[in-house]
Design a protein around this motif. Structure first.
Motif, PDB file in Angstrom:
ATOM      1  N   ALA A  16       8.679 -81.079  68.949  1.00 24.62           N
ATOM      2  CA  ALA A  16       9.432 -81.291  69.965  1.00 24.62           C
ATOM      3  C   ALA A  16       8.830 -81.960  71.077  1.00 24.62           C
ATOM      4  N   LEU A  17       7.769 -81.715  71.451  1.00 29.11           N
ATOM      5  CA  LEU A  17       6.928 -82.425  72.737  1.00 29.11           C
ATOM      6  C   LEU A  17       7.147 -84.092  72.386  1.00 29.11           C
ATOM      7  N   SER A  18       6.758 -84.460  70.988  1.00 31.14           N
ATOM      8  CA  SER A  18       6.599 -85.724  70.500  1.00 31.14           C
ATOM      9  C   SER A  18       7.869 -86.469  70.813  1.00 31.14           C
ATOM     10  N   LEU A  19       8.968 -85.756  70.280  1.00 31.88           N
ATOM     11  CA  LEU A  19      10.209 -86.282  70.456  1.00 31.88           C
ATOM     12  C   LEU A  19      10.746 -86.343  71.598  1.00 31.88           C
ATOM     13  N   LEU A  20      10.471 -85.591  72.539  1.00 29.21           N
ATOM     14  CA  LEU A  20      10.867 -85.788  74.081  1.00 29.21           C
ATOM     15  C   LEU A  20      10.357 -87.021  74.529  1.00 29.21           C
ATOM     16  N   VAL A  21       8.952 -86.947  74.396  1.00 27.65           N
ATOM     17  CA  VAL A  21       8.158 -88.015  75.098  1.00 27.65           C
ATOM     18  C   VAL A  21       8.502 -89.603  74.399  1.00 27.65           C
ATOM     19  N   GLY A  52      15.645 -74.756  72.288  1.00 28.76           N
ATOM     20  CA  GLY A  52      16.071 -76.049  71.966  1.00 28.76           C
ATOM     21  C   GLY A  52      16.223 -75.931  70.228  1.00 28.76           C
ATOM     22  N   TYR A  53      16.460 -77.205  69.798  1.00 28.98           N
ATOM     23  CA  TYR A  53      16.700 -77.342  68.382  1.00 28.98           C
ATOM     24  C   TYR A  53      16.175 -78.612  67.887  1.00 28.98           C
ATOM     25  N   LEU A  54      15.512 -78.751  66.869  1.00 28.41           N
ATOM     26  CA  LEU A  54      15.067 -79.877  66.202  1.00 28.41           C
ATOM     27  C   LEU A  54      16.150 -80.360  65.270  1.00 28.41           C
ATOM     28  N   MET A  55      16.348 -81.571  65.279  1.00 28.68           N
ATOM     29  CA  MET A  55      17.235 -82.224  63.876  1.00 28.68           C
ATOM     30  C   MET A  55      16.183 -82.662  62.902  1.00 28.68           C
ATOM     31  N   GLN A  56      16.473 -81.966  61.852  1.00 27.70           N
ATOM     32  CA  GLN A  56      15.664 -82.230  60.578  1.00 27.70           C
ATOM     33  C   GLN A  56      16.571 -82.964  59.428  1.00 27.70           C
ATOM     34  N   VAL A  57      16.118 -84.166  59.067  1.00 26.53           N
ATOM     35  CA  VAL A  57      16.496 -84.667  57.877  1.00 26.53           C
ATOM     36  C   VAL A  57      15.802 -84.796  56.882  1.00 26.53           C
ATOM     37  N   ASP A  58      16.194 -84.072  55.717  1.00 30.30           N
ATOM     38  CA  ASP A  58      15.098 -83.841  54.496  1.00 30.30           C
ATOM     39  C   ASP A  58      13.833 -83.299  54.796  1.00 30.30           C
ATOM     40  N   ASP A  59      13.812 -82.540  55.896  1.00 31.87           N
ATOM     41  CA  ASP A  59      12.638 -81.741  56.249  1.00 31.87           C
ATOM     42  C   ASP A  59      11.724 -82.741  57.286  1.00 31.87           C
ATOM     43  N   GLU A  60      12.281 -83.899  57.831  1.00 37.46           N
ATOM     44  CA  GLU A  60      11.683 -84.579  58.839  1.00 37.46           C
ATOM     45  C   GLU A  60      12.296 -84.486  60.248  1.00 37.46           C
ATOM     46  N   ALA A  61      11.404 -84.198  61.190  1.00 34.93           N
ATOM     47  CA  ALA A  61      11.941 -84.050  62.451  1.00 34.93           C
ATOM     48  C   ALA A  61      12.316 -85.288  63.064  1.00 34.93           C
ATOM     49  N   VAL A  62      13.713 -85.531  63.403  1.00 31.11           N
ATOM     50  CA  VAL A  62      14.016 -86.902  63.793  1.00 31.11           C
ATOM     51  C   VAL A  62      14.819 -86.696  65.196  1.00 31.11           C
ATOM     52  N   GLY A  63      15.110 -85.606  65.931  1.00 31.81           N
ATOM     53  CA  GLY A  63      15.759 -85.584  66.974  1.00 31.81           C
ATOM     54  C   GLY A  63      15.599 -84.267  67.549  1.00 31.81           C
TER      55      GLY A  63
END
Length: 281
Positions: A16-21, A52-63
């Motif tokens: 989550a931190l990585s995606l927010l940055v 919050g939530y992570l959006m995962q597509v095929d187990d990859e966090a993309v959102g």
């Protein structure tokens, strides 16, 4: 291809931190780390839901999207949506994430600062716009020309038992976060008011972020203005609807929509427990 909105917990905080940055590079990693820590501490005490939530597509966090949830005096759970980011190649699937995040029909969802693109998507998913602009009220003028119904008290001066436990907790949390908290009394009715310092104008201007009805600034504008002037506050901004705002308003900023999904009282101003408080935006 599977799309899943997974709650953020201790196991995926780094993702989550990585995606927010990545999504909001104008803010430092330290800023987002502090924000996630503060939200995690609050969520652990409130039992209102995940941060919050992570959006995962095929187990990859993309959102990622932050969801700041709180319980209110009527027993309703309000979830403020904030800091939503989805990687460009997956944005066409973002609606599926938002549908999952806002699926609880018993909750009320708010978005107090949607981008134009997000506002259109929100509308398609059942959100309505409850205010569309921000107005500025010069408090010396409001104190002279406004109405003076009721009185404004500090929470510390309140008689015991006149506020609900939910209201007391809300005022205590926002006071600790640096907000100016008050209670408006008319007869035997006591309702909270919360003002947050404006990052744009400094501490001489505050934002009205909580009032059961924005008409309080029409009916008791002079009383509230004098209360704030005693603290050195010279102006107040508040959400409004184009063409419907207090008569002493002098500046409008459009667009500034606030969108809601779920039952909402007309005129209500509620940006409590939001990014304005926890992220100091």
């Amino acid at each position: 291809m599977s799309v899943l909105a997974s709650p953020i917990d201790e196991r995926c905080l780094d993702q989550a931190l990585s995606l927010l940055v990545e999504g909001f590079p104008e803010r430092s990693p330290a800023f987002w780390k502090q924000a996630l820590d503060a939200l995690g501490d609050y969520a652990g005490k409130s039992d209102a839901g995940p941060i919050g939530y992570l959006m995962q597509v095929d187990d990859e966090a993309v959102g990622v999207i932050l969801t700041i949830a709180s319980w209110r005096r009527d027993g309703k759970r309000i979830v403020n949506l904030s800091s939503w980011y989805v990687r460009a190649e997956h944005r066409w699937q973002a609606a599926r994430m938002l549908m999952q995040v806002t699926a609880d029909k018993s909750a009320i969802y708010t978005d107090i600062s949607p981008s134009p693109e997000t506002a259109r998507l929100n509308k398609a998913l059942g959100f309505s716009t409850v205010s569309d602009c921000v107005v500025l009220l010069p408090l010396p003028l409001t104190a002279l020309r406004g109405r003076s119904e009721g009185e404004v008290l500090r929470p510390a001066d309140m008689p015991a038992g006149v506020l609900t436990p939910a209201d007391e907790a809300m005022l205590a949390l926002h006071h600790a976060a640096g907000c100016i908290c008050a209670v408006h009394r008319t007869g035997e009715r006591y309702t909270p008011l919360i003002f947050s310092p404006s990052r744009r104008y400094g501490r001489m201007v505050v934002r009205l972020i909580y009032a059961e009805d924005g008409k309080v600034m029409v009916e008791s504008g002079a009383t509230i203005a004098r209360f704030l002037l005693r603290s050195g506050i010279l102006a107040l901004t508040m959400p409004a609807t184009e063409g419907d705002h207090p008569p002493t308003a002098r500046m409008r900023s459009i667009p500034a929509p606030v969108q809601v999904k779920g039952e909402w009282a007309q005129g209500r101003i509620d940006k409590a427990y939001s990014e304005l408080v926890f992220l100091h935006l």
